[in-house]
Design an enzyme around this catalytic site. Structure first.
Site, PDB file in Angstrom:
ATOM      1  N   CYS A   1      -3.559  11.076  11.200  1.00  0.00           N
ATOM      2  CA  CYS A   1      -2.594  11.980  10.562  1.00  0.00           C
ATOM      3  C   CYS A   1      -2.825  13.443  10.925  1.00  0.00           C
ATOM      4  CB  CYS A   1      -2.642  11.798   9.047  1.00  0.00           C
ATOM      5  SG  CYS A   1      -4.294  11.848   8.343  1.00  0.00           S
TER       6      CYS A   1
ATOM      7  N   HIS B   1      -1.619  17.602   4.176  1.00  0.00           N
ATOM      8  CA  HIS B   1      -2.753  18.136   4.928  1.00  0.00           C
ATOM      9  C   HIS B   1      -2.383  19.521   5.469  1.00  0.00           C
ATOM     10  CE1 HIS B   1      -4.644  14.399   4.494  1.00  0.00           C
ATOM     11  NE2 HIS B   1      -4.639  13.939   5.725  1.00  0.00           N
TER      12      HIS B   1
ATOM     13  N   GLY C   1       0.819  -1.205   0.000  1.00  0.00           N
ATOM     14  CA  GLY C   1       0.000   0.000   0.000  1.00  0.00           C
ATOM     15  C   GLY C   1       0.856   1.261   0.000  1.00  0.00           C
TER      16      GLY C   1
END
Length: 342
Positions: free
Chosen positions: A135, A248, A17
């Site tokens: 996160c 982000h 992933g």
């Protein structure tokens, strides 16, 4: 053998992933002392070879027998697989660092951001598992830790602007395909999110709860309390998905226990581990998602006093959500483990 000469057997569960691949990159970039690297994934990836430091390492099946001889197991395979396989890894003698939401709020399992609460890592001995926070929580608390230590924090109001990579590879492809469709003048397909994400902002990350907040928003509330070990802090969050691939961004407003000037905040952040100060408004220098991709630091800027209250501050906080928000944080925990606990 000295600590510096020791090497460790590490497994990555979910190695194929995006976060698993980033874990490989971080292990290499930080020269983690590996003896064996075991790559684990689902049946469809078994036999695939992944390059690491000049070697081609075959992917093995993630099952309950995959952890024999492993010292540290880095999990990024989703909550369901963590719940199924992490206890087996612990039973085989490994310490698990889990990137999913499976164990974060378990009171017996430490939730760790190394720059913030590395002292909590030693509590892993109770269950053999350490949880990686969400996160968006990680980067916010890296930025707020020096302020919290200096004068305390009464309240946090945070609005996030989160990249589509937080939803996985399919979301990245959908954003790209939607942009291309719109440029061509055709109707974009919508599958990953409930609405078009290209040229749009969705004030909705994860599912809605009875209180009107989303799970993502409540994660930031609950995880902040657990990591700071301080339930007295008022925390409220609005999390938004934006058409950015990596990185982000967060608008963070804090009410502090005592007044801090902008100069004092800058000095605190300049000295803070894991933080890079990017705050020169006159030169149009401030943190941006485009600048954080591939970087280990949490970028902080746009520091201002909140003039609506006596002891208020505004900060703009940006970080690579796949690195500091996941892979890097997990490897940093592993580094602390081998330095002080294994």
């Amino acid at each position: 053998m000295s600590v510096s000469e020791r090497k460790f057997n590490v497994a990555i569960a979910g190695a194929t992933g995006a976060v698993g691949g980033a874990m490989l990159d971080v292990l290499a970039r930080r020269n983690f002392p590996l003896k064996e690297l075991r790559l684990l994934a689902s049946e469809r990836s078994v036999g695939k070879k992944i390059a690491y430091m000049g070697e081609e390492i075959p992917v093995r099946l993630l099952d309950k027998d995959a952890f024999e001889g492993i010292d540290i197991a880095l999990f990024s395979a989703g909550a369901a697989r963590s719940l199924e396989f992490a206890p087996a890894a612990v039973a085989a003698g490994a310490v698990v660092v889990d990137n999913s939401s499976a164990f974060r709020m378990d009171p017996e399992i430490p939730l760790v951001v190394p720059e913030v609460n590395s002292h909590a890592i030693g509590r892993y001995k109770q269950r053999g598992i350490i949880a990686n926070p969400n996160c968006s929580t990680i980067q916010m608390l890296v930025a707020l830790k020096p302020i919290y230590d200096a004068v305390g924090i009464k309240r946090i109001v945070v609005s996030t602007y989160q990249a589509v990579s937080g939803s996985g590879a399919k979301a990245i492809e959908e954003l790209k395909e939607q942009v291309a469709a719109i440029v061509r003048g055709t109707e974009p397909s919508v599958e990953v999110y409930p609405h078009q994400i290209a040229f749009n902002c969705l004030p909705h990350i994860d599912s809605f709860l009875e209180n009107g907040y989303t799970k993502e928003e409540m994660k930031m509330v609950n995880e902040t309390h657990k990591i700071f070990e301080d339930d007295s802090i008022g925390v409220t969050a609005t999390t938004v998905r934006v058409p950015v691939i990596y990185g982000h961004s967060e608008s963070v407003n804090v009410e502090t226990g005592k007044k801090l000037s902008v100069a004092e905040v800058r000095a605190l952040l300049q000295a803070a581990p894991g933080v890079k100060l990017v705050d020169d408004p006159a030169g149009f220098s401030y943190p941006m998602a485009l600048d954080c991709a591939g970087k280990f630091e949490t970028l902080v800027g746009r520091i201002r006093e909140d003039e609506s209250i006596p002891n208020g501050l505004n900060l703009w906080v940006v970080a690579d959500n796949i690195l500091k928000g996941a892979a890097l944080n997990a490897v940093q925990i592993a580094e602390k483990l081998i330095q002080s606990h294994l």
